[in-house]
Design an enzyme around this catalytic site. Structure first.
Site, PDB file in Angstrom:
ATOM      1  CG  ASN A   1      -1.676  -1.434   1.647  1.00  0.00           C
ATOM      2  OD1 ASN A   1      -2.089  -1.987   0.415  1.00  0.00           O
ATOM      3  ND2 ASN A   1      -1.761  -1.466   2.372  1.00  0.00           N
ATOM      4  CB  VAL A   2       1.740   4.244  -2.141  1.00  0.00           C
ATOM      5  CG1 VAL A   2       2.193   2.538  -3.496  1.00  0.00           C
ATOM      6  CG2 VAL A   2      -0.351   3.983  -3.018  1.00  0.00           C
ATOM      7  CG  ASP A   3      -3.080   3.246   2.530  1.00  0.00           C
ATOM      8  OD1 ASP A   3      -3.496   1.921   2.272  1.00  0.00           O
ATOM      9  OD2 ASP A   3      -2.078   3.158   3.320  1.00  0.00           O
TER      10      ASP A   3
ATOM     11  CG  HIS B   1       4.105  -1.518  -5.223  1.00  0.00           C
ATOM     12  ND1 HIS B   1       2.192  -2.481  -4.413  1.00  0.00           N
ATOM     13  CD2 HIS B   1       4.719  -2.898  -4.968  1.00  0.00           C
ATOM     14  CE1 HIS B   1       3.600  -3.178  -4.741  1.00  0.00           C
ATOM     15  NE2 HIS B   1       4.083  -4.070  -5.301  1.00  0.00           N
TER      16      HIS B   1
ATOM     17  CB  CYS C   1      16.277  18.756 -10.394  1.00  0.00           C
ATOM     18  SG  CYS C   1      14.748  18.688  -9.334  1.00  0.00           S
TER      19      CYS C   1
ATOM     20  CB  CYS D   1      10.039  20.285  -9.906  1.00  0.00           C
ATOM     21  SG  CYS D   1      10.927  20.354  -8.469  1.00  0.00           S
TER      22      CYS D   1
ATOM     23  CB  SER E   1      -5.973  -9.610  -5.698  1.00  0.00           C
ATOM     24  OG  SER E   1      -5.087  -8.894  -5.830  1.00  0.00           O
TER      25      SER E   1
HETATM   26  N1  APR Z   1     -11.120  -7.339   4.386  1.00  0.00           N
HETATM   27  C1  APR Z   1      -9.489  -7.799   3.798  1.00  0.00           C
HETATM   28  N2  APR Z   1      -9.643  -8.577   2.531  1.00  0.00           N
HETATM   29  C2  APR Z   1      -9.784  -7.311   2.125  1.00  0.00           C
HETATM   30  C3  APR Z   1     -11.506  -6.613   1.982  1.00  0.00           C
HETATM   31  C4  APR Z   1     -11.066  -6.634   3.862  1.00  0.00           C
HETATM   32  N3  APR Z   1     -11.727  -5.585   3.757  1.00  0.00           N
HETATM   33  N4  APR Z   1     -11.556  -6.162   0.870  1.00  0.00           N
HETATM   34  C5  APR Z   1     -11.335  -6.704   0.248  1.00  0.00           C
HETATM   35  N5  APR Z   1     -10.815  -7.227   0.611  1.00  0.00           N
HETATM   36  C6  APR Z   1      -8.562  -8.591  -0.697  1.00  0.00           C
HETATM   37  C7  APR Z   1      -9.905  -8.379  -1.735  1.00  0.00           C
HETATM   38  O1  APR Z   1     -10.422  -9.591  -1.770  1.00  0.00           O
HETATM   39  C8  APR Z   1      -8.687  -8.878  -2.548  1.00  0.00           C
HETATM   40  O2  APR Z   1      -8.345  -9.938  -2.572  1.00  0.00           O
HETATM   41  O3  APR Z   1      -8.341  -7.291  -0.648  1.00  0.00           O
HETATM   42  C9  APR Z   1      -7.538  -7.324  -1.449  1.00  0.00           C
HETATM   43  C10 APR Z   1      -7.575  -6.527  -2.307  1.00  0.00           C
HETATM   44  O4  APR Z   1      -6.641  -7.308  -3.775  1.00  0.00           O
HETATM   45  P1  APR Z   1      -6.758  -5.961  -4.688  1.00  0.00           P
HETATM   46  O5  APR Z   1      -7.895  -4.520  -4.883  1.00  0.00           O
HETATM   47  O6  APR Z   1      -5.694  -6.447  -6.262  1.00  0.00           O
HETATM   48  O7  APR Z   1      -4.706  -5.037  -4.351  1.00  0.00           O
HETATM   49  P2  APR Z   1      -3.586  -5.796  -3.942  1.00  0.00           P
HETATM   50  O8  APR Z   1      -3.232  -6.250  -4.204  1.00  0.00           O
HETATM   51  O9  APR Z   1      -2.842  -4.979  -2.545  1.00  0.00           O
HETATM   52  O10 APR Z   1      -2.678  -4.766  -5.212  1.00  0.00           O
HETATM   53  C11 APR Z   1      -1.219  -5.107  -5.638  1.00  0.00           C
HETATM   54  O11 APR Z   1      -2.009  -3.733  -7.620  1.00  0.00           O
HETATM   55  O12 APR Z   1      -3.067  -1.749  -8.495  1.00  0.00           O
HETATM   56  C12 APR Z   1      -1.354  -2.583  -7.422  1.00  0.00           C
HETATM   57  O13 APR Z   1       0.788  -1.756  -7.114  1.00  0.00           O
HETATM   58  C13 APR Z   1      -0.702  -1.491  -7.059  1.00  0.00           C
HETATM   59  O14 APR Z   1       0.287  -1.626  -4.060  1.00  0.00           O
HETATM   60  C14 APR Z   1      -1.189  -2.580  -5.348  1.00  0.00           C
HETATM   61  C15 APR Z   1      -1.066  -4.187  -6.431  1.00  0.00           C
END
Ligand code: APR
Length: 231
Positions: free
Chosen positions: A87-89, A104, A115, A133, A175
């Site tokens: 996560n980047v948040d 990430h 620069c 910048c 995911s």
């Molecule tokens: N609790 C637990 N799991 C959850 C919840 C929740 N409340 N809500 C959603 N999920 C699960 C979903 O089922 C899914 O498997 O979290 C996962 C989110 O998957 P993605 O949206 O693909 O996010 P992520 O796996 O972090 O993506 C990886 O992809 O877009 C790029 O750089 C970006 O870091 C990101 C990377």
């Protein structure tokens, strides 16, 4: 017991931040793969920055949820605890986690294309899009890793090193379809760790995990901690 945790967008869902591949993850019907790329940025920096500005505004109003807070607490309790995030948040840090390996990058950091200066820019909403910048007036980009770009070397090697040397590898809310982060649970498993997954849905990690907790992050993490403390 050496615990390493890998988090994805799912851990921030309960803070109101849409995940990338779940419903509500799209912005103006664009997929992240269509925006988070050097090509998309070169073609239309304004559009890509509008997406980041939307996310930055969302994140600026978001609070860490129970799952973030439990992990921050755990860091203080265990002598061998490491947190790796895709996560980047910045919500792990906002929750009090001190040692966070950001694979990430971070949505609050920007980098100048001219620069190369890199610094934090917390303006949300951005006054000017694309932002300029501070030092040279050149075009800024988000200092995050885009598809097709390499991850920061130090963070990546640290993450793989930790995965090879842990007893339990806990994966929360990813995911598991983006690499190389997606390899980490498999590397941990190959090196003898027990893999635990907390996710609402089935992922490629579910089949090889030793334990799957099919719950949302905050509930699943509480269940995991109960089990772990009774180990
Ligand atoms: N609790 C637990 N799991 C959850 C919840 C929740 N409340 N809500 C959603 N999920 C699960 C979903 O089922 C899914 O498997 O979290 C996962 C989110 O998957 P993605 O949206 O693909 O996010 P992520 O796996 O972090 O993506 C990886 O992809 O877009 C790029 O750089 C970006 O870091 C990101 C990377």
């Amino acid at each position: 017991m050496k615990l390493v945790v890998l988090t994805g967008a799912g851990i921030s869902a309960e803070s109101g931040i849409p995940t990338f591949r779940g419903q509500g993850g799209l912005w103006r019907n664009f997929k992240p793969e269509e925006l988070a790329t050097p090509e998309a940025f070169a073609k239309n920096p304004k559009l890509v920055w509008e997406w980041y500005d939307w996310r930055r505004q969302l994140i600026s109003k978001a609070e860490p949820n129970k799952a973030h807070l439990l992990l921050a607490e755990l860091e203080g309790k265990l002598d061998s605890f490491f947190l790796i995030t895709q996560n980047v948040d910045g919500l792990h840090q906002k929750a009090g986690s001190k040692k966070v390996i950001e694979l990430h990058g971070n949505i609050w950091r920007v980098r100048c294309l001219s620069c190369r200066a890199e610094y934090e820019l917390y303006e949300a909403p951005l006054k000017e899009i694309p932002p300029r910048c501070l030092y040279c007036g050149g075009m800024l980009r988000p200092a995050v890793v885009w598809f097709g770009e390499s991850l920061p070397k130090k963070e990546l090697s640290e993450a793989f090193e930790l995965a090879t040397r842990c007893d339990v590898f806990l994966v929360i809310g990813t995911s598991g379809v983006v690499y190389p982060a997606g390899y980490l649970p498999f590397v941990a498993k190959e090196h003898g760790a027990r893999v635990v997954e907390i996710n609402l849905d089935r992922t490629p990690i579910s089949d090889m995990a030793d334990l799957v907790i099919r719950e949302r992050a905050s509930v699943g993490l509480e269940q995991f901690l109960e089990k772990m403390l009774n180990l």
